[in-house]
Write a protein that holds these residues in place. Structure first.
Motif, PDB file in Angstrom:
ATOM      1  N   ALA A  28       0.835  -1.210   0.000  1.00 50.07           N
ATOM      2  CA  ALA A  28       0.000   0.000   0.000  1.00 50.07           C
ATOM      3  C   ALA A  28       0.870   1.260   0.000  1.00 50.07           C
ATOM      4  CB  ALA A  28      -0.945  -0.004   1.201  1.00 50.07           C
ATOM      5  N   ALA A  29       1.952   1.244   0.781  1.00 43.69           N
ATOM      6  CA  ALA A  29       2.848   2.407   0.846  1.00 43.69           C
ATOM      7  C   ALA A  29       3.507   2.650  -0.508  1.00 43.69           C
ATOM      8  CB  ALA A  29       3.908   2.196   1.927  1.00 43.69           C
ATOM      9  N   ALA A  30       4.003   1.582  -1.143  1.00 40.95           N
ATOM     10  CA  ALA A  30       4.644   1.717  -2.455  1.00 40.95           C
ATOM     11  C   ALA A  30       3.638   2.226  -3.491  1.00 40.95           C
ATOM     12  CB  ALA A  30       5.250   0.389  -2.897  1.00 40.95           C
ATOM     13  N   GLU A  31       2.423   1.675  -3.473  1.00 39.59           N
ATOM     14  CA  GLU A  31       1.378   2.118  -4.406  1.00 39.59           C
ATOM     15  C   GLU A  31       1.093   3.608  -4.225  1.00 39.59           C
ATOM     16  OE1 GLU A  31      -1.850  -0.583  -3.631  1.00 39.59           O
ATOM     17  OE2 GLU A  31      -0.920  -2.206  -4.763  1.00 39.59           O
ATOM     18  N   ALA A  32       0.948   4.057  -2.973  1.00 46.63           N
ATOM     19  CA  ALA A  32       0.644   5.466  -2.695  1.00 46.63           C
ATOM     20  C   ALA A  32       1.776   6.379  -3.173  1.00 46.63           C
ATOM     21  CB  ALA A  32       0.398   5.662  -1.199  1.00 46.63           C
ATOM     22  N   MET A  33       3.019   5.962  -2.943  1.00 50.25           N
ATOM     23  CA  MET A  33       4.163   6.787  -3.350  1.00 50.25           C
ATOM     24  C   MET A  33       4.289   6.847  -4.876  1.00 50.25           C
ATOM     25  SD  MET A  33       6.864   5.583  -0.426  1.00 50.25           S
ATOM     26  CE  MET A  33       8.203   6.682  -0.854  1.00 50.25           C
ATOM     27  N   ILE A  34       4.000   5.745  -5.559  1.00 48.81           N
ATOM     28  CA  ILE A  34       4.057   5.733  -7.031  1.00 48.81           C
ATOM     29  C   ILE A  34       2.928   6.590  -7.594  1.00 48.81           C
ATOM     30  CG2 ILE A  34       3.866   4.288  -9.094  1.00 48.81           C
ATOM     31  CD1 ILE A  34       5.263   2.038  -7.366  1.00 48.81           C
ATOM     32  N   LYS A  35       1.731   6.484  -6.990  1.00 52.95           N
ATOM     33  CA  LYS A  35       0.602   7.323  -7.425  1.00 52.95           C
ATOM     34  C   LYS A  35       0.942   8.803  -7.262  1.00 52.95           C
ATOM     35  CE  LYS A  35      -3.130   4.016  -6.706  1.00 52.95           C
ATOM     36  NZ  LYS A  35      -4.275   3.618  -5.862  1.00 52.95           N
ATOM     37  N   ALA A  36       1.670   9.143  -6.197  1.00 51.17           N
ATOM     38  CA  ALA A  36       2.063  10.533  -5.947  1.00 51.17           C
ATOM     39  C   ALA A  36       2.991  11.069  -7.037  1.00 51.17           C
ATOM     40  CB  ALA A  36       2.731  10.657  -4.573  1.00 51.17           C
ATOM     41  N   LYS A  37       3.623  10.161  -7.794  1.00 49.72           N
ATOM     42  CA  LYS A  37       4.489  10.561  -8.912  1.00 49.72           C
ATOM     43  C   LYS A  37       3.700  10.741 -10.210  1.00 49.72           C
ATOM     44  CE  LYS A  37       8.522  10.486  -6.853  1.00 49.72           C
ATOM     45  NZ  LYS A  37       9.281  11.721  -6.673  1.00 49.72           N
ATOM     46  N   ILE A  60       6.241   3.997 -20.457  1.00 49.82           N
ATOM     47  CA  ILE A  60       6.838   4.886 -19.461  1.00 49.82           C
ATOM     48  C   ILE A  60       8.278   5.156 -19.877  1.00 49.82           C
ATOM     49  CG2 ILE A  60       5.350   4.192 -17.537  1.00 49.82           C
ATOM     50  CD1 ILE A  60       7.644   2.436 -16.500  1.00 49.82           C
ATOM     51  N   SER A  61       8.799   6.288 -19.434  1.00 42.27           N
ATOM     52  CA  SER A  61      10.183   6.648 -19.754  1.00 42.27           C
ATOM     53  C   SER A  61      11.135   5.882 -18.832  1.00 42.27           C
ATOM     54  CB  SER A  61      10.380   8.156 -19.551  1.00 42.27           C
ATOM     55  OG  SER A  61      10.277   8.474 -18.168  1.00 42.27           O
ATOM     56  N   GLN A  62      12.409   5.885 -19.206  1.00 36.22           N
ATOM     57  CA  GLN A  62      13.421   5.253 -18.351  1.00 36.22           C
ATOM     58  C   GLN A  62      13.460   5.956 -16.996  1.00 36.22           C
ATOM     59  OE1 GLN A  62      16.916   5.239 -21.098  1.00 36.22           O
ATOM     60  NE2 GLN A  62      17.093   3.107 -20.427  1.00 36.22           N
ATOM     61  N   GLN A  63      13.251   7.270 -17.007  1.00 37.80           N
ATOM     62  CA  GLN A  63      13.251   8.047 -15.765  1.00 37.80           C
ATOM     63  C   GLN A  63      12.094   7.609 -14.858  1.00 37.80           C
ATOM     64  OE1 GLN A  63      13.091  12.317 -16.280  1.00 37.80           O
ATOM     65  NE2 GLN A  63      13.035  12.691 -14.072  1.00 37.80           N
ATOM     66  N   GLU A  64      10.914   7.416 -15.450  1.00 37.75           N
ATOM     67  CA  GLU A  64       9.760   6.953 -14.667  1.00 37.75           C
ATOM     68  C   GLU A  64      10.007   5.551 -14.115  1.00 37.75           C
ATOM     69  OE1 GLU A  64       5.880   9.138 -16.606  1.00 37.75           O
ATOM     70  OE2 GLU A  64       6.883   7.603 -17.814  1.00 37.75           O
ATOM     71  N   ALA A  65      10.582   4.674 -14.925  1.00 39.82           N
ATOM     72  CA  ALA A  65      10.893   3.320 -14.468  1.00 39.82           C
ATOM     73  C   ALA A  65      11.885   3.372 -13.310  1.00 39.82           C
ATOM     74  CB  ALA A  65      11.448   2.482 -15.615  1.00 39.82           C
ATOM     75  N   ALA A  66      12.885   4.254 -13.425  1.00 36.38           N
ATOM     76  CA  ALA A  66      13.876   4.402 -12.356  1.00 36.38           C
ATOM     77  C   ALA A  66      13.227   4.926 -11.081  1.00 36.38           C
ATOM     78  CB  ALA A  66      15.001   5.333 -12.808  1.00 36.38           C
ATOM     79  N   GLN A  67      12.286   5.859 -11.211  1.00 32.06           N
ATOM     80  CA  GLN A  67      11.563   6.386 -10.037  1.00 32.06           C
ATOM     81  C   GLN A  67      10.793   5.269  -9.351  1.00 32.06           C
ATOM     82  OE1 GLN A  67       9.095   9.526 -11.699  1.00 32.06           O
ATOM     83  NE2 GLN A  67      10.339  11.087 -10.704  1.00 32.06           N
ATOM     84  N   ILE A  68      10.094   4.452 -10.138  1.00 33.72           N
ATOM     85  CA  ILE A  68       9.315   3.342  -9.590  1.00 33.72           C
ATOM     86  C   ILE A  68      10.242   2.360  -8.873  1.00 33.72           C
ATOM     87  CG2 ILE A  68       7.924   1.314 -10.180  1.00 33.72           C
ATOM     88  CD1 ILE A  68       6.672   3.076 -12.449  1.00 33.72           C
ATOM     89  N   GLN A  69      11.347   2.005  -9.523  1.00 27.37           N
ATOM     90  CA  GLN A  69      12.299   1.081  -8.908  1.00 27.37           C
ATOM     91  C   GLN A  69      12.854   1.647  -7.614  1.00 27.37           C
ATOM     92  OE1 GLN A  69      15.032   0.364 -12.150  1.00 27.37           O
ATOM     93  NE2 GLN A  69      14.068  -1.590 -12.623  1.00 27.37           N
ATOM     94  N   ILE A  71      11.462   3.839  -5.538  1.00 22.31           N
ATOM     95  CA  ILE A  71      10.412   3.796  -4.504  1.00 22.31           C
ATOM     96  C   ILE A  71      10.272   2.378  -3.961  1.00 22.31           C
ATOM     97  CG2 ILE A  71       7.901   3.928  -4.138  1.00 22.31           C
ATOM     98  CD1 ILE A  71       7.963   6.343  -6.150  1.00 22.31           C
ATOM     99  N   VAL A  72      10.163   1.403  -4.857  1.00 26.07           N
ATOM    100  CA  VAL A  72       9.961   0.011  -4.437  1.00 26.07           C
ATOM    101  C   VAL A  72      11.158  -0.490  -3.619  1.00 26.07           C
ATOM    102  CG1 VAL A  72       9.649  -2.359  -5.243  1.00 26.07           C
ATOM    103  CG2 VAL A  72       8.329  -0.504  -6.279  1.00 26.07           C
ATOM    104  N   THR A  73      12.366  -0.127  -4.054  1.00 29.29           N
ATOM    105  CA  THR A  73      13.560  -0.541  -3.318  1.00 29.29           C
ATOM    106  C   THR A  73      13.575   0.074  -1.917  1.00 29.29           C
ATOM    107  OG1 THR A  73      14.859  -0.868  -5.318  1.00 29.29           O
ATOM    108  CG2 THR A  73      16.094  -0.485  -3.308  1.00 29.29           C
ATOM    109  N   ARG A  74      13.234   1.367  -1.824  1.00 32.72           N
ATOM    110  CA  ARG A  74      13.219   2.023  -0.511  1.00 32.72           C
ATOM    111  C   ARG A  74      12.174   1.409   0.417  1.00 32.72           C
ATOM    112  NH1 ARG A  74      11.932   7.708  -0.930  1.00 32.72           N
ATOM    113  NH2 ARG A  74      11.561   7.436  -3.131  1.00 32.72           N
ATOM    114  N   VAL A  75      11.010   1.091  -0.118  1.00 33.64           N
ATOM    115  CA  VAL A  75       9.921   0.559   0.717  1.00 33.64           C
ATOM    116  C   VAL A  75      10.158  -0.902   1.089  1.00 33.64           C
ATOM    117  CG1 VAL A  75       7.452  -0.015   0.748  1.00 33.64           C
ATOM    118  CG2 VAL A  75       8.195   2.192  -0.139  1.00 33.64           C
ATOM    119  N   THR A  76      10.667  -1.689   0.141  1.00 30.70           N
ATOM    120  CA  THR A  76      10.734  -3.144   0.339  1.00 30.70           C
ATOM    121  C   THR A  76      12.125  -3.694   0.595  1.00 30.70           C
ATOM    122  OG1 THR A  76      11.071  -3.669  -2.005  1.00 30.70           O
ATOM    123  CG2 THR A  76       8.779  -3.426  -1.247  1.00 30.70           C
ATOM    124  N   GLY A  77      13.157  -2.953   0.192  1.00 27.70           N
ATOM    125  CA  GLY A  77      14.521  -3.464   0.299  1.00 27.70           C
ATOM    126  C   GLY A  77      14.908  -4.400  -0.841  1.00 27.70           C
TER     127      GLY A  77
END
Length: 93
Positions: A28-37, A60-69, A71-77
């Motif tokens: 849920a946290a990762a979804e919310a942070m990605i939606k915020a982007k 999606i752009s490479q930049q958007e993919a990097a943002q998603i990655q 966020i997911v890395t920060r939230v999940t490790g």
């Protein structure tokens, strides 16, 4: 065959519930942070050593993919190499 006491089984079940709750909160946290982007519809599914992310976009752009990655890395490790991003254009015509 291993025998567990009732207390051990209860402890194991309680730990599994805690782990499941933590995973749900992280999804849920990762979804919310990605939606915020700026992504409208996002679905995140966390597995033991990988994460699937589905976004409602045709591309999606490479930049958007990097943002998603990031966020997911920060939230999940989970490392970026174990994060799969899928695109699904649901469309709201």
């Amino acid at each position: 065959k291993a025998q567990f006491s009732e207390e051990e089984l209860e402890e194991k079940a309680a730990q599994e519930i805690i782990n499941l709750q933590k995973r749900i909160e992280n999804e849920a946290a990762a979804e919310a942070m990605i939606k915020a982007k700026g992504f409208e519809d996002v679905f995140v599914r966390i597995y033991d050593d990988s994460v699937d992310v589905i976004v409602d976009k045709e591309q999606i752009s490479q930049q958007e993919a990097a943002q998603i990655q990031d966020i997911v890395t920060r939230v999940t490790g989970v490392k970026a190499g174990n994060i799969r991003i899928s695109l699904l254009k649901i469309g709201k015509e």
